[in-house]
Motif scaffolding. Structure first.
Motif, PDB file in Angstrom:
ATOM      1  N   GLU A  20       0.857  -1.177   0.000  1.00 47.20           N
ATOM      2  CA  GLU A  20       0.000   0.000   0.000  1.00 47.20           C
ATOM      3  C   GLU A  20       0.898   1.232   0.000  1.00 47.20           C
ATOM      4  N   ARG A 187      -3.877  -0.230  14.867  1.00 53.58           N
ATOM      5  CA  ARG A 187      -3.753   1.223  14.870  1.00 53.58           C
ATOM      6  C   ARG A 187      -2.384   1.614  15.401  1.00 53.58           C
ATOM      7  N   TYR A 192      -5.334   4.087  11.464  1.00 49.13           N
ATOM      8  CA  TYR A 192      -5.693   2.677  11.332  1.00 49.13           C
ATOM      9  C   TYR A 192      -4.883   2.021  10.215  1.00 49.13           C
ATOM     10  N   SER A 193      -4.607   0.733  10.394  1.00 50.10           N
ATOM     11  CA  SER A 193      -3.813   0.004   9.415  1.00 50.10           C
ATOM     12  C   SER A 193      -4.215  -1.463   9.424  1.00 50.10           C
ATOM     13  N   THR A 194      -4.085  -2.100   8.258  1.00 51.95           N
ATOM     14  CA  THR A 194      -4.314  -3.543   8.170  1.00 51.95           C
ATOM     15  C   THR A 194      -3.000  -4.311   8.288  1.00 51.95           C
ATOM     16  N   LYS A 195      -1.887  -3.586   8.484  1.00 50.20           N
ATOM     17  CA  LYS A 195      -0.556  -4.194   8.512  1.00 50.20           C
ATOM     18  C   LYS A 195      -0.006  -4.187   9.937  1.00 50.20           C
TER      19      LYS A 195
END
Length: 335
Positions: A20, A187, A192-195
């Motif tokens: 990303e 987070r 916020y993050s998906t990683k």
């Protein structure tokens, strides 16, 4: 310059195929050629500020950006194939009210960005001198700001967006919503993050890195930064290593902010402690919130109820060891 810098970064690091790569842009003065350059070097996400489309508000904050300008940039981004577009709004700005802000919110809905962030305006003229030109009487009251936040949530959720919490919204199929639903949303201090578990490496003045349990900030002036770089040294001028207690409290705060739920038993088992004994002060501080219907607290868990999501910052403050007067209700400070 953008292409040259981007190619250098690409040559210096290895990028995953599904990386990303996001850039924050300012539509004012931006050209399609700028966006083409970002796309050429691998950027696939765009975020831009709107704040408010109302002319009186824009003049008060010295940010003139028409709705047409924003729409044009969004159209360019879609034509060039950026996979995600985020727009930022700010509530609590001078001269805002529910009636006027509703127009901006509905205009943003019509633009249909993939994600939306609505940030609370922090009026701190003693820290930011440029804010001294904004008169206190221009600012909405605490009650009005809460109405603005309610408006944002009602309008965006009615338009099909999911409320992530902490003022963020996305469509149900967005990976950030999927991550929240399956319990993998994370987070960090940037949002916020998906990683989860990734280190953050900051380059440039004032940048803050997060590596493992260490935070480190770079120097604040260009001259000093360049001098250190020329000497082949790291540009960090201060840092902090999280203690065991810091890591414990960070985990609790992140779980509540990301999932609005905390399994007290699993935290106690993971950190070898009695949750209720260790956090007796936090539970005492949250009792008025429970009585107000913001929380549900049982022997096994803490659940943030729907209305409590509006005040998730206040709820998690109970676990912040570095805050004082946690028993006082200071909702206006974060609303």
């Amino acid at each position: 310059q953008i292409v040259s810098l981007g190619k250098y970064i690409r040559e210096s690091f290895t990028f995953d195929d599904d990386a990303e790569v996001s850039v924050e842009i300012d539509p004012r003065g931006l050209t399609r050629e700028h966006l083409e350059a970002f796309k050429e070097i691998g950027f696939n996400r765009i975020s831009m500020g709107v704040q408010d489309f109302d002319p009186e508000v824009q003049e008060a904050i010295n940010r003139i950006q028409s709705e047409d300008m924003t729409i044009q940039v969004v159209e360019w981004c879609r034509e060039l194939g950026f996979k995600s577009i985020n727009l930022d709004l700010i509530y609590g700005l001078p001269h805002q009210n529910v009636e006027k802000f509703r127009k901006t919110v509905r205009s943003v809905i019509d633009i249909k960005p993939d994600r939306i962030a609505t940030f609370n305006y922090a009026h701190v003229p003693w820290m930011k001198k440029h804010q001294t030109i904004i008169k206190d009487e221009w600012l909405p009251s605490t009650d009005e700001k809460l109405k603005l936040l309610h408006l944002v949530i009602d309008e965006f959720t009615s338009a099909g967006y999911e409320f992530i919490g902490m003022d963020h919204f996305a469509f149900p199929e967005d990976e950030i919503v999927v991550a929240q639903n399956n319990g993998t949303l994370h987070r960090n201090f940037q949002g916020y993050s998906t990683k989860k578990g990734c280190d953050l490496i900051a380059m440039g003045i004032t940048g803050i890195s997060e590596v493992g349990d260490i935070y480190a900030q770079n120097v604040k002036t260009l001259d000093e930064y360049y001098e250190i770089i020329d000497n082949g040294e790291l540009t960090t001028f201060k840092g902090y290593k999280l203690s065991h207690e810091d890591q414990l409290r960070k985990e609790i705060i992140m779980q509540l902010m990301c999932h609005f739920y905390l399994d007290k038993t699993s935290i106690g088992d993971a950190y070898n402690l009695s949750f209720d004994e260790h956090f007796s002060d936090a539970l005492e501080a949250m009792e008025p919130m429970r009585e107000d219907g913001l929380l549900e607290i049982t022997e096994e868990s803490i659940t943030v109820l729907p209305v409590g999501r509006l005040l998730i910052r206040n709820i998690t403050m109970a676990f912040d060891e570095y805050l004082t007067d946690k028993k006082e209700k200071k909702f206006s400070k974060t609303i």
